[in-house]
Design a protein around this motif. Structure first.
Motif, PDB file in Angstrom:
ATOM      1  N   SER A 632       0.851  -1.187   0.000  1.00 52.39           N
ATOM      2  CA  SER A 632       0.000   0.000   0.000  1.00 52.39           C
ATOM      3  C   SER A 632       0.880   1.227   0.000  1.00 52.39           C
ATOM      4  CB  SER A 632      -0.915   0.016   1.236  1.00 52.39           C
ATOM      5  OG  SER A 632      -1.810  -1.076   1.216  1.00 52.39           O
ATOM      6  N   ARG A 633       0.509   2.210  -0.802  1.00 49.51           N
ATOM      7  CA  ARG A 633       1.277   3.450  -0.883  1.00 49.51           C
ATOM      8  C   ARG A 633       0.384   4.627  -0.500  1.00 49.51           C
ATOM      9  NH1 ARG A 633       4.565   2.809  -6.610  1.00 49.51           N
ATOM     10  NH2 ARG A 633       5.985   1.145  -5.921  1.00 49.51           N
ATOM     11  N   SER A 634       0.984   5.594   0.148  1.00 52.49           N
ATOM     12  CA  SER A 634       0.195   6.758   0.573  1.00 52.49           C
ATOM     13  C   SER A 634      -0.137   7.651  -0.614  1.00 52.49           C
ATOM     14  CB  SER A 634       0.960   7.547   1.630  1.00 52.49           C
ATOM     15  OG  SER A 634       2.133   8.102   1.067  1.00 52.49           O
ATOM     16  N   LYS A 635      -1.329   8.253  -0.529  1.00 54.01           N
ATOM     17  CA  LYS A 635      -1.756   9.188  -1.558  1.00 54.01           C
ATOM     18  C   LYS A 635      -2.320  10.418  -0.853  1.00 54.01           C
ATOM     19  CE  LYS A 635      -4.777   9.678  -5.578  1.00 54.01           C
ATOM     20  NZ  LYS A 635      -5.816   9.019  -6.423  1.00 54.01           N
ATOM     21  N   LYS A 636      -1.876  11.572  -1.267  1.00 56.70           N
ATOM     22  CA  LYS A 636      -2.280  12.805  -0.593  1.00 56.70           C
ATOM     23  C   LYS A 636      -3.697  13.175  -1.003  1.00 56.70           C
ATOM     24  CE  LYS A 636      -0.400  17.263   0.750  1.00 56.70           C
ATOM     25  NZ  LYS A 636       0.685  18.241   0.568  1.00 56.70           N
ATOM     26  N   ALA A 637      -4.533  13.448  -0.009  1.00 55.25           N
ATOM     27  CA  ALA A 637      -5.913  13.898  -0.232  1.00 55.25           C
ATOM     28  C   ALA A 637      -6.097  15.173   0.575  1.00 55.25           C
ATOM     29  CB  ALA A 637      -6.909  12.837   0.200  1.00 55.25           C
ATOM     30  N   GLY A 638      -5.932  16.300  -0.114  1.00 53.56           N
ATOM     31  CA  GLY A 638      -5.962  17.573   0.599  1.00 53.56           C
ATOM     32  C   GLY A 638      -4.783  17.657   1.542  1.00 53.56           C
ATOM     33  N   ARG A 639      -5.123  17.916   2.849  1.00 56.01           N
ATOM     34  CA  ARG A 639      -4.029  17.952   3.815  1.00 56.01           C
ATOM     35  C   ARG A 639      -3.847  16.629   4.546  1.00 56.01           C
ATOM     36  NH1 ARG A 639      -5.826  19.604   9.040  1.00 56.01           N
ATOM     37  NH2 ARG A 639      -8.067  19.939   9.157  1.00 56.01           N
ATOM     38  N   TYR A 640      -4.506  15.569   4.011  1.00 58.11           N
ATOM     39  CA  TYR A 640      -4.398  14.241   4.611  1.00 58.11           C
ATOM     40  C   TYR A 640      -3.671  13.282   3.646  1.00 58.11           C
ATOM     41  CZ  TYR A 640      -7.860  16.035   7.877  1.00 58.11           C
ATOM     42  OH  TYR A 640      -8.521  16.800   8.801  1.00 58.11           O
ATOM     43  N   HIS A 641      -3.218  12.187   4.234  1.00 58.69           N
ATOM     44  CA  HIS A 641      -2.596  11.123   3.443  1.00 58.69           C
ATOM     45  C   HIS A 641      -3.392   9.855   3.629  1.00 58.69           C
ATOM     46  CE1 HIS A 641       0.786  13.945   3.548  1.00 58.69           C
ATOM     47  NE2 HIS A 641       1.293  13.264   2.507  1.00 58.69           N
ATOM     48  N   MET A 642      -3.759   9.247   2.530  1.00 58.12           N
ATOM     49  CA  MET A 642      -4.531   8.003   2.579  1.00 58.12           C
ATOM     50  C   MET A 642      -3.700   6.877   1.951  1.00 58.12           C
ATOM     51  SD  MET A 642      -8.212   9.435   1.292  1.00 58.12           S
ATOM     52  CE  MET A 642      -8.905   7.775   1.337  1.00 58.12           C
ATOM     53  N   MET A 643      -3.834   5.688   2.504  1.00 61.75           N
ATOM     54  CA  MET A 643      -3.125   4.528   1.955  1.00 61.75           C
ATOM     55  C   MET A 643      -3.952   3.919   0.839  1.00 61.75           C
ATOM     56  SD  MET A 643      -0.407   4.615   3.635  1.00 61.75           S
ATOM     57  CE  MET A 643       0.338   3.121   3.000  1.00 61.75           C
ATOM     58  N   GLN A 644      -3.273   3.685  -0.277  1.00 61.11           N
ATOM     59  CA  GLN A 644      -3.950   3.089  -1.441  1.00 61.11           C
ATOM     60  C   GLN A 644      -3.252   1.777  -1.773  1.00 61.11           C
ATOM     61  OE1 GLN A 644      -3.829   5.456  -5.028  1.00 61.11           O
ATOM     62  NE2 GLN A 644      -5.740   4.581  -5.748  1.00 61.11           N
ATOM     63  N   GLY A 645      -4.028   0.691  -1.778  1.00 59.10           N
ATOM     64  CA  GLY A 645      -3.436  -0.626  -1.987  1.00 59.10           C
ATOM     65  C   GLY A 645      -3.195  -0.937  -3.453  1.00 59.10           C
ATOM     66  N   LEU A 646      -2.107  -1.642  -3.704  1.00 59.79           N
ATOM     67  CA  LEU A 646      -1.795  -2.157  -5.035  1.00 59.79           C
ATOM     68  C   LEU A 646      -2.211  -3.620  -5.097  1.00 59.79           C
ATOM     69  CD1 LEU A 646       1.807  -0.674  -5.468  1.00 59.79           C
ATOM     70  CD2 LEU A 646      -0.374   0.343  -6.198  1.00 59.79           C
ATOM     71  N   ASN A 647      -2.313  -4.145  -6.304  1.00 57.44           N
ATOM     72  CA  ASN A 647      -2.689  -5.552  -6.439  1.00 57.44           C
ATOM     73  C   ASN A 647      -1.700  -6.438  -5.685  1.00 57.44           C
ATOM     74  OD1 ASN A 647      -4.948  -5.186  -8.057  1.00 57.44           O
ATOM     75  ND2 ASN A 647      -3.723  -5.190  -9.945  1.00 57.44           N
ATOM     76  N   PRO A 648      -2.195  -7.368  -4.852  1.00 56.99           N
ATOM     77  CA  PRO A 648      -1.272  -8.299  -4.194  1.00 56.99           C
ATOM     78  C   PRO A 648      -0.575  -9.187  -5.232  1.00 56.99           C
ATOM     79  CG  PRO A 648      -3.558  -8.728  -3.556  1.00 56.99           C
ATOM     80  CD  PRO A 648      -3.590  -7.620  -4.524  1.00 56.99           C
ATOM     81  N   VAL A 649       0.677  -9.490  -4.969  1.00 55.78           N
ATOM     82  CA  VAL A 649       1.479 -10.333  -5.863  1.00 55.78           C
ATOM     83  C   VAL A 649       1.981 -11.526  -5.068  1.00 55.78           C
ATOM     84  CG1 VAL A 649       3.531 -10.461  -7.332  1.00 55.78           C
ATOM     85  CG2 VAL A 649       2.183  -8.346  -7.249  1.00 55.78           C
ATOM     86  N   THR A 650       1.844 -12.715  -5.642  1.00 51.90           N
ATOM     87  CA  THR A 650       2.355 -13.924  -5.005  1.00 51.90           C
ATOM     88  C   THR A 650       3.712 -14.260  -5.623  1.00 51.90           C
ATOM     89  OG1 THR A 650       0.110 -14.744  -4.679  1.00 51.90           O
ATOM     90  CG2 THR A 650       1.900 -16.335  -4.474  1.00 51.90           C
ATOM     91  N   VAL A 651       4.705 -14.409  -4.766  1.00 56.18           N
ATOM     92  CA  VAL A 651       6.069 -14.729  -5.197  1.00 56.18           C
ATOM     93  C   VAL A 651       6.366 -16.179  -4.803  1.00 56.18           C
ATOM     94  CG1 VAL A 651       8.516 -14.140  -5.023  1.00 56.18           C
ATOM     95  CG2 VAL A 651       6.774 -12.334  -4.891  1.00 56.18           C
ATOM     96  N   ILE A 652       6.502 -17.041  -5.821  1.00 55.10           N
ATOM     97  CA  ILE A 652       6.793 -18.458  -5.580  1.00 55.10           C
ATOM     98  C   ILE A 652       8.260 -18.695  -5.911  1.00 55.10           C
ATOM     99  CG2 ILE A 652       6.177 -20.827  -6.120  1.00 55.10           C
ATOM    100  CD1 ILE A 652       3.838 -18.288  -7.390  1.00 55.10           C
ATOM    101  N   SER A 653       8.986 -19.293  -5.015  1.00 53.80           N
ATOM    102  CA  SER A 653      10.410 -19.573  -5.261  1.00 53.80           C
ATOM    103  C   SER A 653      10.728 -21.011  -4.900  1.00 53.80           C
ATOM    104  CB  SER A 653      11.293 -18.614  -4.458  1.00 53.80           C
ATOM    105  OG  SER A 653      11.020 -18.716  -3.071  1.00 53.80           O
TER     106      SER A 653
END
Length: 664
Positions: A632-653
């Motif tokens: 999740s990355r923060s995104k500025k909304a006015g004078r606030y910061h909101m967390m915005q999630g990215l698509n989850p990624v599965t890493v298989i090794s």
């Protein structure tokens, strides 16, 4: 059969060398020399007994009867004609096998040849100028017949007390008496000729071991007249090598060699160290590339080769050359063939090998430039491919050995292509030779370099990047367009799971923008990354990001996997970011190439995850791990910061391991 014993009349260097050869192989030797000084030159060994009395023919016969040798070897000086005749007659009388060991004749340049010392004195009487006499003290009295001999004659004799006394009695003393032990190098002879303002040098044709060629060369260099007392009548006999070969066969002697791997510097005599010169001088056989043999300027037997197998085979075929020097350019420990050859030599129990370092071209070149090189990256293009760009990117100084003029041009073109055209570049060509030339310019200007092939390149990059200690280049560093890209947080974890080594061969299948491939390439500076991508737009982006990040060890492969993988080198690590429905075929191809490859697969959909799991069940794998990353990355909304999630990624090794059940 008689015991392995040799009676040796040892009046020459060859006689001493034969004595050393024999006692090292447990042969009992009795050596006869003319003086205590001659005795001091022989090796100290319990198997070697020595006498230094002058023997007449009867005494020789008695000695042969008493010692009962298998062979009598006559290694006396070629001018000791009477001694040789006595040894021959004694052997005939007592029926002892006789071997004549002959000195090898040297090559003379411009000279006046005379039959004997008397003829030399007669010739010199008609000349003027100082004379350096190097024919020994026994016949020195003949030179006193010369007008003004006390002013003209400079006698070089052995540093033995009774010799010096005799010279004093003849009136040759002080500065005119030079008491030294030879043989002498060209440089020493030349220094004497110049120091004493010599006009004529008198020498016997005493062969290589007697320093005759060095006298000839020094006389030619100094412009001094050479008076050569020719060898006695041609004798029948054998060279040292031939005698060794004969005795080895007759007495069943064990082969044994001492091999020195000598770094000869840049190639001229001036850059060969004193230790290297001594090793070459003592060697009976010199081996090396033709250019190096010419640089050594020695007169031993030579064999032109630089291949380890050829060198070892030749040495073993020639037991007569027990002391061998192999010449290697530069320093034997710096981008040299010494390591491979040393390993091969050490596999032979009868060969004792040592390495003698030389002056590397890097040390010489940096000294000429006036720069230190302790902080420089050192690379070579001589017969190899290297990721030079990575070294230039991460170091202020990079020094590269060039294999040819073409390699200089190619490197400068590549530096220019990757945005380094303005960097300072110096090329040192034919270093240490009379034709030495140092050219300074930029990478761009030296793309048309037309100098010599023997070259060293210095590249200076004051704005070098030290290289990141962790994964995760910012996404903004990459050109993206409309092509999917593995985000930096996921990329960091994925690269970590790949377990990259510095020299890994890496596949990035479905490379997209090339973010994983580029960052992997920046980490595996001694390895290669293959970015496999089927879309033209993505291929173009990968190429742009490669140039932007200066990842020269990244190879772009346009095509669809698994077919595009078939011609590639065996991988150590494989990252699969996109399979286009061909996952099973891709993994099968990887497995066939390397059954121990490390594999990392990124998935977004559950369907792809299920497919990966199915493939893992069909393949022998170990260290399997499944990690899901939700960023999740923060995104500025006015004078606030909101967390915005990215698509989850599965890493298989996982790591491929062993054989499939059906292959067992």
């Amino acid at each position: 059969m008689k015991e392995n014993k040799i009676l040796l009349f040892a009046g020459t260097t060859e006689g001493r060398e034969l004595a050393e050869y024999l006692v090292e192989r447990k042969v009992k030797v009795h050596a006869c020399v003319a003086t205590p000084y001659g005795e001091s030159l022989l090796p100290k060994n319990r198997l070697l007994s020595i006498s230094h009395q002058r023997l007449d023919e009867c005494q020789m016969k008695e000695l042969i009867k008493e010692f009962e040798p298998r062979y009598v070897v006559d290694a006396t000086h070629p001018f000791a004609k009477e001694v040789t005749e006595n040894i021959k007659h004694a052997c005939i009388e007592v029926k002892a096998p006789y071997i004549r060991l002959l000195r090898e004749a040297g090559q003379a340049g411009e000279s006046v040849r005379v039959e004997d010392v008397e003829a030399a004195v007669e010739y010199l009487e008609g000349t003027s100028g100082n004379i350096l006499v190097t024919t020994g003290s026994k016949e020195l009295e003949n030179y006193t017949r010369l007008t003004d001999y006390q002013k003209r004659i400079f006698a070089r004799v052995l540093s033995v007390g009774d010799v010096a006394v005799k010279c004093e009695e003849l009136g040759i003393r002080g500065r005119h008496l030079i008491c030294m032990q030879g043989p002498f190098s060209v440089e020493m002879n030349l220094a004497m000729l110049r120091e004493y303002k010599i006009s004529y040098l008198v020498t016997k044709e005493s062969g290589i071991a007697g320093g005759y060629p060095e006298k000839c060369e020094a006389a030619a260099m100094a412009g001094v007249g050479l008076v050569v007392i020719g060898r006695p009548r041609q004798e029948a006999g054998m060279s040292l090598e031939e005698v060794i070969k004969f005795l080895k066969y007759e007495m069943n002697l064990q082969d044994k060699w001492k091999v020195s791997l000598v770094g000869i510097g840049m190639g001229t005599a001036e850059t060969l160290t004193a230790e290297g010169k001594e090793a070459c001088k003592k060697a009976r056989l010199l081996i090396g590339a033709k250019r190096m043999l010419e640089a050594a300027d020695q007169r031993q037997h030579t064999y032109a080769s630089y291949q380890p197998e050829e060198i070892v085979s030749y040495i073993k075929e020639h037991p007569e050359y027990e002391n061998v020097a192999v010449l290697l350019s530069g320093d034997a420990g710096f981008y040299s063939g010494a390591s491979r050859l040393l390993k091969r030599l050490e596999a032979e129990p009868q060969i004792e090998a040592r390495v003698i370092p030389g002056i590397s071209s890097v040390a010489y070149f940096c000294a000429r430039l006036g720069v230190s090189w302790e902080d420089a990256a050192l690379r070579s293009l001589h017969g190899r491919q290297g990721n030079i760009l990575a070294a230039v990117r991460e170091h202020e100084k990079t020094v590269i050995l060039a294999g040819s003029a073409q390699s200089v041009r190619s490197l400068c073109r590549k530096l220019t292509e990757y945005g380094y055209g303005g960097l300072k570049v110096c090329v040192g060509a034919d270093l240490s030779y009379d034709t030495e030339k140092i050219i300074e310019g930029t990478a761009e200007s030296l793309q048309v370099y037309q100098g010599a092939d023997l070259a060293v390149i210095y590249v200076e990059n004051p704005d070098m990047c030290k290289g990141m200690a962790v994964h995760g280049l910012p996404d903004g560093e990459f050109l993206r367009g409309d092509v999917p890209m593995t985000k930096e947080e996921v990329r960091s974890v994925s690269l970590s799971k790949l377990r990259l080594a510095k020299d890994s061969v890496v596949y990035d299948v479905g490379a997209g923008t090339g973010s994983v491939a580029v960052e992997a390439a920046l980490r595996v500076t001694d390895g290669t990354v293959y970015a496999v991508e089927k879309k033209e737009e993505a291929v173009a982006l990968i190429e742009k990001n490669q140039k932007k990040m200066k990842a020269d060890n990244l190879v772009i492969v346009e095509g669809e996997a698994p077919d595009a993988l078939l011609g590639l080198p065996v991988p150590d690590c494989v990252f699969i970011g996109g399979s286009a429905g061909n996952l099973e075929g891709i993994l099968d191809t990887v497995y066939r190439k390397n059954k121990k490859a490390r594999v990392v697969i990124n998935t977004i959909t559950l369907e792809t995850l299920a497919e990966v799991k199915r493939c893992m069940e069909e393949l022998p794998v170990t260290e399997e791990e499944i990690v899901q990353i939700a960023v999740s990355r923060s995104k500025k909304a006015g004078r606030y910061h909101m967390m915005q999630g990215l698509n989850p990624v599965t890493v298989i090794s996982f790591t491929l391991h062993g054989k499939k059940d059906e292959e067992a």
